[in-house]
Enzyme design. Sequence first.
Site, PDB file in Angstrom:
ATOM      1  N   ASP A  95       0.825  -1.209   0.000  1.00 20.51           N
ATOM      2  CA  ASP A  95       0.000   0.000   0.000  1.00 20.51           C
ATOM      3  C   ASP A  95       0.857   1.255   0.000  1.00 20.51           C
ATOM      4  OD1 ASP A  95      -2.803  -0.876   0.123  1.00 20.51           O
ATOM      5  OD2 ASP A  95      -2.181  -1.872   1.984  1.00 20.51           O
ATOM      6  N   GLY A 120      -7.173  -1.788   9.124  1.00 18.21           N
ATOM      7  CA  GLY A 120      -7.932  -2.021  10.345  1.00 18.21           C
ATOM      8  C   GLY A 120      -9.258  -1.291  10.431  1.00 18.21           C
ATOM      9  N   ASP A 172     -10.685  -4.618  -1.203  1.00 17.63           N
ATOM     10  CA  ASP A 172      -9.639  -4.194  -0.273  1.00 17.63           C
ATOM     11  C   ASP A 172     -10.222  -3.365   0.870  1.00 17.63           C
ATOM     12  OD1 ASP A 172      -7.264  -3.418   0.894  1.00 17.63           O
ATOM     13  OD2 ASP A 172      -6.566  -2.212  -0.801  1.00 17.63           O
TER      14      ASP A 172
HETATM   15  C1  DX5 Z   1      -6.278   0.747   2.886  1.00 20.27           C
HETATM   16  C2  DX5 Z   1      -5.364  -0.229   2.205  1.00 20.27           C
HETATM   17  C3  DX5 Z   1      -5.652  -1.652   2.515  1.00 20.27           C
HETATM   18  C4  DX5 Z   1      -5.441  -2.029   3.957  1.00 20.27           C
HETATM   19  C5  DX5 Z   1      -6.198  -3.270   4.263  1.00 20.27           C
HETATM   20  O1  DX5 Z   1      -5.991   2.033   2.451  1.00 20.27           O
HETATM   21  O2  DX5 Z   1      -5.485  -0.075   0.806  1.00 20.27           O
HETATM   22  O3  DX5 Z   1      -4.913  -2.505   1.660  1.00 20.27           O
HETATM   23  O4  DX5 Z   1      -4.113  -2.239   4.270  1.00 20.27           O
HETATM   24  O5  DX5 Z   1      -6.090  -3.510   5.610  1.00 20.27           O
HETATM   25  P1  DX5 Z   1      -7.256  -4.212   6.444  1.00 20.27           P
HETATM   26  O6  DX5 Z   1      -7.455  -5.582   5.851  1.00 20.27           O
HETATM   27  O7  DX5 Z   1      -6.737  -4.226   7.821  1.00 20.27           O
HETATM   28  O8  DX5 Z   1      -8.500  -3.375   6.270  1.00 20.27           O
HETATM   29 ZN    ZN Z   2      -4.574  -1.638  -0.488  1.00 22.53          ZN
END
Ligand code: DX5
Ligand code: ZN
Length: 206
Positions: free
Chosen positions: A32, A140, A167
């Site tokens: 990310d 999160g 995502d």
């Molecule tokens: C949010 C990111 C995601 C995030 C997902 O901006 O693009 O990829 O890291 O994390 P979780 O699964 O914890 O929501």
């Molecule tokens: Zn992401």
Amino acid sequence: MKVSVSVLKEYDRLISAVKKVNESNADFLHVDVMDGEFVNNKKFPLEVVRDVKQISTKPLDVHLMVKSHELIKEYAKLEPQYLTFHIEVIDDYSLIDYVKSLGIKVGLAINPETDIKHLMPYVDDIDLVLFMSVTPGEGGQEFKEEVVDKIKEFKKVAPSDLIISIDGGVNDKTVSLCKYAGCDMLVAGSYVTNSENYEEKIKELR
Ligand code: DX5
Ligand code: ZN
């Protein structure tokens, strides 16, 4: 179901997290990238992604939450398997064409509040659509259920071979909604990386 593991929440323990992903049954490592402009956070500068690529035995699935097209081109030079940038930052085919010319698979990410009509001009030219089920910027967060209907609508009009990825907030509770929506790929961050046993969590999601 393909699973791409985001190590965003493990930024301070990155090497160990990447190694845990290596040892797991994950399909991809999701990186990310944030520019402090398109989103408030700033993470994964170019040299960090270069190092991550050295350590990772999994193909890289790079998610660029950045505004600058020049920056997107810089990350493309690292040659990840998938390079995904946001529909909100483009208004023509030029970046898609550039990334494809390097032999990299192209994804377009779409924020929760952005209408799928903006994707339509590009659907025959890209490999993947990344539906954001949270506001991008941090891991999160809670899964936004509205995305399910949005994906279902999109699938009615999208080419059948276009990969649908999701995502944000994917966990053992929300995964059934992702499957119901018809996703081909899940990005999972904290649900996997908060555990010592990545493999077990990934198995639960598949
Ligand atoms: C949010 C990111 C995601 C995030 C997902 O901006 O693009 O990829 O890291 O994390 P979780 O699964 O914890 O929501
Ligand atoms: Zn992401």
